[in-house]
Design an enzyme around this catalytic site. Structure first.
Site, mmCIF file in Angstrom:
data_model
loop_
_atom_site.group_PDB
_atom_site.id
_atom_site.type_symbol
_atom_site.label_atom_id
_atom_site.label_comp_id
_atom_site.label_asym_id
_atom_site.label_seq_id
_atom_site.Cartn_x
_atom_site.Cartn_y
_atom_site.Cartn_z
ATOM 1 N N ASP A 266 33.464 29.812 36.721
ATOM 2 C CA ASP A 266 34.029 30.008 35.380
ATOM 3 C C ASP A 266 33.002 29.667 34.299
ATOM 4 O O ASP A 266 32.151 28.797 34.505
ATOM 5 C CB ASP A 266 35.276 29.119 35.239
ATOM 6 N N ASN B 197 42.735 39.154 36.560
ATOM 7 C CA ASN B 197 41.625 39.564 35.687
ATOM 8 C C ASN B 197 41.723 41.011 35.174
ATOM 9 O O ASN B 197 41.033 41.385 34.230
ATOM 10 C CB ASN B 197 40.262 39.378 36.370
HETATM 11 C C1 FPP Z 1 34.748 33.607 34.713
HETATM 12 O O1 FPP Z 1 34.071 33.536 33.506
HETATM 13 C C2 FPP Z 1 34.122 34.539 35.583
HETATM 14 C C3 FPP Z 1 34.680 35.700 36.037
HETATM 15 C C4 FPP Z 1 36.022 36.165 35.668
HETATM 16 C C5 FPP Z 1 33.944 36.587 36.910
HETATM 17 C C6 FPP Z 1 32.989 35.967 37.863
HETATM 18 C C7 FPP Z 1 32.002 37.004 38.159
HETATM 19 C C8 FPP Z 1 30.698 36.822 38.367
HETATM 20 C C9 FPP Z 1 30.058 35.509 38.453
HETATM 21 C C10 FPP Z 1 29.800 37.993 38.496
HETATM 22 C C11 FPP Z 1 30.019 38.901 39.623
HETATM 23 C C12 FPP Z 1 30.218 38.271 40.951
HETATM 24 C C13 FPP Z 1 29.482 38.498 42.061
HETATM 25 C C14 FPP Z 1 29.917 37.957 43.372
HETATM 26 C C15 FPP Z 1 28.241 39.264 42.006
HETATM 27 P P1 FPP Z 1 34.911 33.825 32.187
HETATM 28 O O2 FPP Z 1 34.640 35.219 31.771
HETATM 29 O O3 FPP Z 1 36.341 33.491 32.395
HETATM 30 O O4 FPP Z 1 34.236 32.825 31.201
HETATM 31 P P2 FPP Z 1 34.925 32.037 29.996
HETATM 32 O O5 FPP Z 1 35.960 31.137 30.609
HETATM 33 O O6 FPP Z 1 33.796 31.290 29.392
HETATM 34 O O7 FPP Z 1 35.503 33.066 29.084
#
Ligand code: FPP
Length: 229
Positions: free
Chosen positions: A13, A61
């Site tokens: 996250d 998501n």
């Molecule tokens: C949360 O950050 C992250 C996600 C919803 C996606 C995770 C995806 C990746 C790390 C990239 C792709 C994965 C792979 C396996 C290549 P957020 O967007 O919720 O961040 P925030 O809480 O700061 O808004």
């Protein structure tokens, strides 16, 4: 002796906030986050972790703006294609837990191909949660048992989760400062040690993983029983 977790789950996250801190759009953070996956996977496996379960895209998501979902899907395509070589070279089994039928047919093909080509690899497992939600996973397992007229027990449910072949996480890490599990590995995580850090996912590097491993090595796991004298 240092204890190393056999299986680690990670809720990655903080990509969006990482980008915002730099005055960039959220997708910039997801790109940095996906680059970081490579770094953490290599380091964790080099430290003796056998299985890594990463929460890449939850069943919730889809509610994000279309452009963000599209960009995440694009990154996943790139990642799976690029990572396949490394997977085959390093005896890693690539696995996806989640309902992949909702993904584009192109991404589904890439995933199925990667899972098929790596299915006999045994040194490590990289398990990626994609369109994954733990409640749905549990309901699906129970429905399957009912359909097959099998007994519903704690063990039979466990054996029908996506993770059945590689077991329960010893440690679940969440980056980005939130103190919750967000529908990640709820059943198989019943006795997992939890580690929360404010560090945002793209900044969660080798030093940060070492801190989590060190914290884990000091925990006394009792699984509900009393400590031995
Ligand atoms: C949360 O950050 C992250 C996600 C919803 C996606 C995770 C995806 C990746 C790390 C990239 C792709 C994965 C792979 C396996 C290549 P957020 O967007 O919720 O961040 P925030 O809480 O700061 O808004």
């Amino acid at each position: 002796m240092e204890k190393t977790p056999n299986h680690i789950g990670i809720i990655m996250d903080g990509n969006g906030r990482w980008a915002k801190q730099r005055g960039k759009i959220r997708s910039f953070g997801h790109k940095a986050g996906s680059d970081n996956v490579d770094r953490v996977v290599s380091y964790a496996f080099s430290k003796g972790v056998r299985t890594l379960s990463l929460y890449a895209f939850s069943s919730e998501n889809w509610a994000r703006p279309k452009e963000e979902v599209d960009e995440l899907m694009r990154l996943l395509e790139v990642y799976f294609k690029k990572f396949l070589k490394k997977v085959l070279k390093n005896d890693i089994r690539l696995f996806v837990m989640g309902d992949i039928s909702a993904l584009s047919s192109k991404l589904q093909k890439i995933i199925i191909d990667a899972m098929e080509k790596s299915k006999n690899n045994t040194s490590h497992v990289l398990n990626i949660g994609l369109n994954y939600g733990a409640r749905k996973e549990i309901v699906t397992a129970v429905k399957k048992l009912i359909k097959e007229n099998k007994e519903i027990t704690e063990q039979s449910i466990l054996e029908n989760l996506y993770t059945a072949p590689f077991g329960e996480p010893d440690l679940i890490i969440r980056t980005g400062g939130e103190l919750r599990l967000s529908n990640f590995m709820l059943y198989q995580g019943a006795y997992s040690e939890l580690y929360f850090t404010d560090v945002l996912w793209p900044d969660f590097d080798e030093v940060e993983l070492d801190k989590a491993l060190e914290s884990f090595s000091k925990r006394k796991r009792r699984f509900g029983a009393l400590e031995e004298e």
